[in-house]
Scaffold this active site. Structure first.
Site, mmCIF file in Angstrom:
data_model
loop_
_atom_site.group_PDB
_atom_site.id
_atom_site.type_symbol
_atom_site.label_atom_id
_atom_site.label_comp_id
_atom_site.label_asym_id
_atom_site.label_seq_id
_atom_site.Cartn_x
_atom_site.Cartn_y
_atom_site.Cartn_z
ATOM 1 N N LYS A 26 1.013 -1.374 -0.058
ATOM 2 C CA LYS A 26 -0.028 0.039 0.024
ATOM 3 C C LYS A 26 0.804 1.204 0.052
ATOM 4 O O LYS A 26 0.711 2.118 -0.897
ATOM 5 C CB LYS A 26 -0.694 0.055 1.035
ATOM 6 C CG LYS A 26 -2.034 0.970 1.180
ATOM 7 C CD LYS A 26 -2.730 1.080 2.455
ATOM 8 C CE LYS A 26 -3.482 0.019 2.849
ATOM 9 N NZ LYS A 26 -4.846 0.092 2.634
ATOM 10 N N ARG A 96 -3.380 2.629 8.779
ATOM 11 C CA ARG A 96 -3.678 1.581 8.083
ATOM 12 C C ARG A 96 -2.622 0.599 8.055
ATOM 13 O O ARG A 96 -1.190 1.116 7.842
ATOM 14 C CB ARG A 96 -4.339 1.528 6.739
ATOM 15 C CG ARG A 96 -5.510 2.311 6.549
ATOM 16 C CD ARG A 96 -5.737 2.431 5.164
ATOM 17 N NE ARG A 96 -6.642 3.570 4.650
ATOM 18 C CZ ARG A 96 -7.887 3.348 4.227
ATOM 19 N NH1 ARG A 96 -8.558 2.114 4.241
ATOM 20 N NH2 ARG A 96 -8.653 4.428 4.072
ATOM 21 N N GLY A 105 -7.911 -7.349 4.814
ATOM 22 C CA GLY A 105 -8.933 -7.517 5.985
ATOM 23 C C GLY A 105 -8.182 -8.156 7.084
ATOM 24 O O GLY A 105 -8.649 -8.435 8.305
ATOM 25 N N MET A 107 -5.570 -7.393 8.833
ATOM 26 C CA MET A 107 -4.859 -6.273 9.951
ATOM 27 C C MET A 107 -5.572 -5.417 10.085
ATOM 28 O O MET A 107 -6.850 -5.069 9.497
ATOM 29 C CB MET A 107 -3.464 -6.141 9.565
ATOM 30 C CG MET A 107 -2.434 -7.387 9.806
ATOM 31 S SD MET A 107 -0.733 -6.930 9.231
ATOM 32 C CE MET A 107 -0.995 -6.521 7.607
ATOM 33 N N ARG A 352 -3.451 -1.671 -6.366
ATOM 34 C CA ARG A 352 -2.575 -2.832 -6.284
ATOM 35 C C ARG A 352 -3.224 -3.630 -7.102
ATOM 36 O O ARG A 352 -4.306 -3.636 -7.769
ATOM 37 C CB ARG A 352 -2.887 -3.460 -4.836
ATOM 38 C CG ARG A 352 -4.429 -4.160 -4.442
ATOM 39 C CD ARG A 352 -4.138 -4.578 -3.087
ATOM 40 N NE ARG A 352 -5.643 -4.950 -2.685
ATOM 41 C CZ ARG A 352 -6.171 -4.908 -1.429
ATOM 42 N NH1 ARG A 352 -5.348 -4.616 -0.503
ATOM 43 N NH2 ARG A 352 -7.345 -5.228 -1.134
ATOM 44 N N HIS A 468 -16.357 -8.680 2.269
ATOM 45 C CA HIS A 468 -15.017 -9.670 2.490
ATOM 46 C C HIS A 468 -15.143 -11.218 2.157
ATOM 47 O O HIS A 468 -14.349 -11.945 1.513
ATOM 48 C CB HIS A 468 -15.072 -9.714 4.186
ATOM 49 C CG HIS A 468 -14.202 -10.593 4.656
ATOM 50 N ND1 HIS A 468 -14.327 -11.990 5.046
ATOM 51 C CD2 HIS A 468 -12.866 -10.429 5.274
ATOM 52 C CE1 HIS A 468 -13.074 -12.519 5.741
ATOM 53 N NE2 HIS A 468 -12.338 -11.649 5.751
ATOM 54 N N SER A 777 15.999 -41.384 -8.185
ATOM 55 C CA SER A 777 14.719 -40.520 -7.979
ATOM 56 C C SER A 777 14.445 -40.300 -6.413
ATOM 57 O O SER A 777 14.595 -41.247 -5.397
ATOM 58 C CB SER A 777 13.382 -41.452 -8.411
ATOM 59 O OG SER A 777 12.184 -40.567 -8.244
ATOM 60 N N CYS A 844 10.307 -37.720 -6.762
ATOM 61 C CA CYS A 844 8.916 -38.452 -6.788
ATOM 62 C C CYS A 844 8.305 -38.468 -5.425
ATOM 63 O O CYS A 844 7.108 -38.848 -5.369
ATOM 64 C CB CYS A 844 8.852 -39.591 -7.475
ATOM 65 S SG CYS A 844 9.829 -41.005 -6.460
ATOM 66 N N TYR A 864 13.691 -34.239 -13.612
ATOM 67 C CA TYR A 864 12.379 -34.082 -14.035
ATOM 68 C C TYR A 864 11.582 -34.038 -12.503
ATOM 69 O O TYR A 864 12.358 -34.432 -11.707
ATOM 70 C CB TYR A 864 11.592 -35.407 -14.605
ATOM 71 C CG TYR A 864 11.787 -36.874 -13.938
ATOM 72 C CD1 TYR A 864 11.016 -37.150 -13.217
ATOM 73 C CD2 TYR A 864 13.161 -37.636 -14.347
ATOM 74 C CE1 TYR A 864 11.294 -38.242 -12.468
ATOM 75 C CE2 TYR A 864 13.324 -38.746 -13.709
ATOM 76 C CZ TYR A 864 12.478 -39.153 -12.709
ATOM 77 O OH TYR A 864 12.645 -40.354 -11.934
#
Ligand code: PEP
Ligand code: MG
Length: 896
Positions: A26, A96, A105, A107, A352, A468, A777, A844, A864
């Site tokens: 903010k 704020r 919402g 804080m 934002r 909210h 793996s 994996c 992978y």
């Protein structure tokens, strides 16, 4: 000297949008908007470093903070031409929170700070509106008492309701200046009665009280929960923004609202938002009054009668459209904007990057790239991989019958079925017991966040598209219907009523968050179609990623699903899972419980045909792609029958002696089965088991080679290996069996022999293993278990405590511990490759589908990742994002 305070406003600023870490989202964006010359009420930001300092020094501030705040406040006074605490010309401020990543919402916020018994009179004179001044004062007392003094809203609501009842009015806007004055007097008396001291009158004391409360709110339960859910480190801290007030509650030419530059549910490129005339910011988000649409088109779409901002305030609306257009081009992303109109003058309070559903995120990313605003690579980085999950799950079958209970707003798309619950704690309890629930509330508040997370879907009786409930549900990917105004909840009775029909807690309902419908019972669902933007973005992701993505799958259904989602092979086929079927498990139990080789071979002969035919099916589905078959690794306790009755049934079905069987089962009981006779230890002790499996794999491969004309690519993998000599033994066993199979068949296929790395010793001595293995793996489930010495089966009992106390930032079974377990992986990679350059390595364990762990695999240079089928698209996108970070430093928004 450290600069703790950064000013903004009046066309310039000390900071800019790049300083999010220091100023919070903010603060950084307020600074940026000021520098762009947009109308931003002047103010200053106390940095996140002060928050860190505060918690690092027993909740104390840096010595020079007070002086820096005084200086910044004086500057604001200069720009606004008002004085903080002045009776004639009072400056009022908002206080704020503002963390690096937005936590809507979670804080605390205090508005109208600086009002007291004297300045309220000043404000009345200055504005020429006594009613407005006292309305502002009562709002301030309520908020300040709640946030700073810890006195709940409900106390104040009660007093207000008494007044309204006595005066015979139903809405706040009907109350006069005199009414508010009396209410304020009662509010102050209430505070003094409840807290034993009067409401603070000194504006400076008020300011420091509010600043402290905002820093404290960083550690409140809902903020902690939100951080855990969204992976926001506690160490980031929050900034505090102190900003001169502008008033949306100064009569009919004043208003306050929120807007998105594109639709946050669908991504459609249309300005979208809500506003309220004569109101303050909190009224819109709190869902207390139902807001009106910003645009005429929006109003018509919603079928509303109250005029849109476009119609009611055409001039300011025109300015607003121009400003938001500039903001979107400047930030090159969809913006979520808060604004206020004070007596016809527009003020920007926040911008934002807007939270959005997965569907909307995909559309916006693809559209912005098509519009040439961002590159394809940036498009890839704009979508949170985990959010794709929302798109991969079923939606309501359009052909299914829908019995509509009621309708509300389509606040967050998707479908969900579950039992009605009315309370967030109850939702969490029920979900822990495995129940699917729909949380039904009048409105939600940040206290409900854990229940919203636990629920499959959310319904609220009140509140708009930016309430909210709507914002949080969209962020979490929970379907939500908000503002279903016909619903009357009776908490005490545990029911809700819609036009006389009563629905009880526990009854099943279904919601369609895309249509805003609440439906009776369970409604049939269909699999989603992954086309359009999804395919486009995944195509881009596939172009840039280096890591291959495979699936953990052993059933034909899972294998098909995985291929459908783009898996490039199977990275883990857990063969013991192929025996869970009733008819098969008996043969496996017989094999495990046999006390000699002949008995085992007899049981194995029953199993071999299933094994072979299962592999034929898997190889056929995965035609031409590698399939890693992990030889038997049954934690024995999962397979041995537990009760006498089960034992008797097994003996009867297999024609065995029940007493002998029970005796053997007792012999096999282990104190610590996770570290017991499992994995390759079984293959070493009873080689005939692994021989049967290797034979089944290779015979199946030969058969498929013949029928399909394409040779499968089997990779035979040994579990829980710790020693070079174990691997040597297993390798020889595998190769000898292969030789025999190929000789019998007069044909052969290529195959690889490899090992899982899932024990610390295996990682440390990876060089020894690599001499006899062609691939590794990483089985990070067991590797995490054995590195920490934490049992996979029992950790649930204490992990939460560790997370609550901040000792574990995350569950290490979900998110790879990159320091400890990660070090072992790094070591194994280095030592393995030193022995056998270029040998294939993958992962994996469950971490193979977790985006941050995937980023780690990219860094280490694995070949992978392998994960459950539904996580394959998530892994493809996460792998692409990781490759982009490695290549060009393009990081995801949240991580920047
Ligand atoms: C592992 O340990 O990470 C693994 C994949 O094997 P399993 O979960 O079957 O023990
Ligand atoms: Mg394992």
């Amino acid at each position: 000297m450290t600069k703790w305070v950064y000013g903004f406003g009046g066309g310039s600023a000390d900071g800019d949008a790049s300083m999010k870490n220091l100023l919070g989202g903010k603060g950084a964006n307020l600074a940026e908007m000021s520098s762009l010359g947009l109308p931003v009420p002047p103010g200053f930001t106390i940095t996140t470093e002060v928050c860190t300092y505060y918690y690092g020094h027993g909740e104390a501030y840096p010595a020079d903070l007070q002086a820096q705040v005084a200086e910044a406040l004086a500057k604001v006074e200069g720009v606004v031409g008002k004085t903080f605490g002045s009776v004639e010309n009072p400056l009022l401020v908002s206080v704020r929170s503002g963390a690096r990543a937005s936590m809507p919402g979670m804080m605390d916020t205090v508005l109208n700070l600086g009002l007291n018994d004297e300045t309220v009179e000043g404000l009345a004179k200055l504005s020429g509106d006594r009613r407005f001044a006292y309305d502002s004062y009562r709002r301030f007392i309520t908020m300040y008492s709640n946030v700073v003094l810890g006195l709940g809203h409900d106390h104040f609501e009660e007093v207000l309701d008494e007044h309204k009842e006595r005066l015979g009015v139903s809405v706040d806007t009907e109350l006069t200046a005199e009414n508010w004055e009396k209410i304020v007097a009662d509010y102050k008396a209430l505070v003094e009665r409840e807290l034993g001291k009067p409401f603070p009158q000194d504006p400076h004391a008020q300011l420091w009280g509010a600043v402290g409360a905002v820093f404290e709110s960083w550690m409140n339960d809902r903020a902690k929960f939100y951080r855990r859910m969204h992976d926001i480190p506690e160490s980031w801290g929050t900034a505090v923004n102190v900003q001169s007030m502008v008033f949306g509650n100064m009569g009919e030419t004043s208003a306050t609202g929120v807007a998105f530059t594109r639709n946050p549910s669908t991504g459609e490129n249309k300005l979208y938002g809500e506003f309220l005339i004569n109101a303050q910011g909190e009224d819109v988000v709190a869902g207390i009054r139902t807001p009106q649409s910003l645009t005429k088109a929006g109003r018509e779409e919603m079928g509303e009668t109250a005029l849109s901002m476009e119609e009611a305030m055409p001039v300011v609306f025109g300015q607003f459209v121009e400003v938001v257009g500039r903001l979107e081009s400047h930030y090159r992303d969809m913006q979520d904007i808060e604004f206020t109109v004070e007596q016809g003058r527009l003020w920007m309070l926040q911008t934002r990057n807007g939270k959005r559903t997965a569907k909307s995120a995909l559309k916006i990313a693809v559209d912005l790239a098509a519009e040439g605003v961002i590159s394809k690579e940036e498009g890839i980085s704009r979508v949170e991989p985990a959010a794709l999950d929302q798109l991969l799950h079923p939606t309501l079958d359009p052909k299914a019958e829908r019995k509509i209970i009621t309708t509300g707003l389509p606040a967050s798309p998707g479908a969900a079925t579950g039992k009605i619950v009315f309370d967030a704690d109850e939702a969490e309890r029920a979900a822990q017991n495995g129940d699917a629930v729909i949380l039904v509330r009048d409105e939600t508040s940040p206290e409900d966040i854990h229940g919203m997370h636990a629920a499959r879907g959310i319904v609220t009786a009140r509140g708009g598209m930016t309430s909210h409930a709507a914002v949080v549900a969209r962020g979490m990917g929970r379907p939500c219907v908000s503002g279903a105004g016909d619903i009357r909840i009776d908490d005490k009775a545990g029911t809700f009523t819609v036009r006389g029909r009563v629905f009880k807690a526990g009854e099943i309902i279904t919601i369609d968050g895309g249509k805003g419908e609440v439906l009776e019972g369970a409604v049939a669902m269909i699999e989603p179609e992954l086309t359009g933007d999804f395919q486009t973005l995944m195509g881009w992701a596939d172009e840039v990623r280096r890591l291959k993505v495979r699936a953990n799958a052993e059933t034909p259904l899972d294998a098909k699903t995985a291929r459908g989602f783009g898996a490039e092979g199977i990275g883990l086929c857990r063969t013991e899972h192929m025996f869970f079927d009733d008819t098969r498990i008996a043969a496996v139990r017989e094999m495990i419980l046999a006390d000699n080789e002949a008995g085992r071979r007899a049981a194995l002969a029953k199993i071999a045909p299933f094994q072979k035919s299962d592999f034929v099916e898997l190889f056929t589905i995965m035609s031409g792609l590698p399939v890693t078959v992990r030889l038997l690794d049954p934690p024995l306790h999962e397979f041995i029958p537990h009760t006498e009755a089960e034992m008797d049934a097994l003996a009867a079905s297999q024609g065995l002696d029940a007493e002998k069987l029970k005796h053997r089962a007792k012999d096999l009981q282990e104190t610590n089965p996770m570290l017991g006779h499992r994995g390759c230890r079984l293959g070493v002790a009873y080689p005939e088991i692994y021989e049967m499996q290797v034979r089944a794999v290779l015979e199946a491969a030969l058969e498929v080679k013949k029928t399909l004309g394409v040779a499968p690519i089997p990779e035979i993998m040994h579990p829980l290996v710790a020693l070079g000599l174990e691997m040597k033994y297993l390798r020889e066993l595998t190769d000898n069996t292969a030789k025999a199979v190929f000789e019998e068949a007069g044909d052969s296929v290529d195959y690889l022999v490899g090992t899982m790395v899932e024990l610390p010793r295996a990682a440390l001595r990876a060089g020894d293993l690599a001499e006899h293995a062609e691939f590794f793996s990483f089985g990070t489930n067991d590797l995490t278990q054995t590195t920490f010495g934490i049992s996979r089966d029992d950790s649930g009992r204490f992990l939460q405590v560790y997370m609550d106390k901040g000792i574990f930032e995350n569950d290490p079974f979900v998110r790879l511990d990159q320091n400890g377990v990660g070090d072992l992986i790094r070591i194994a990679e280095e030592r393995g490759h030193a022995t056998k350059p270029g040998m294939k390595m993958g992962i994996c364990g469950e971490h193979g589908g977790d985006p941050s762990s995937i980023a780690f695999c990219e860094e280490v240079g694995l070949d992978y990742v392998s994960c459950s089928p539904y996580r394959v698209p998530i892994a493809r996108l996460a792998a692409a994002q990781a490759a982009l970070v490695a290549k060009s430093g393009i990081a995801r928004e949240k991580d920047r």
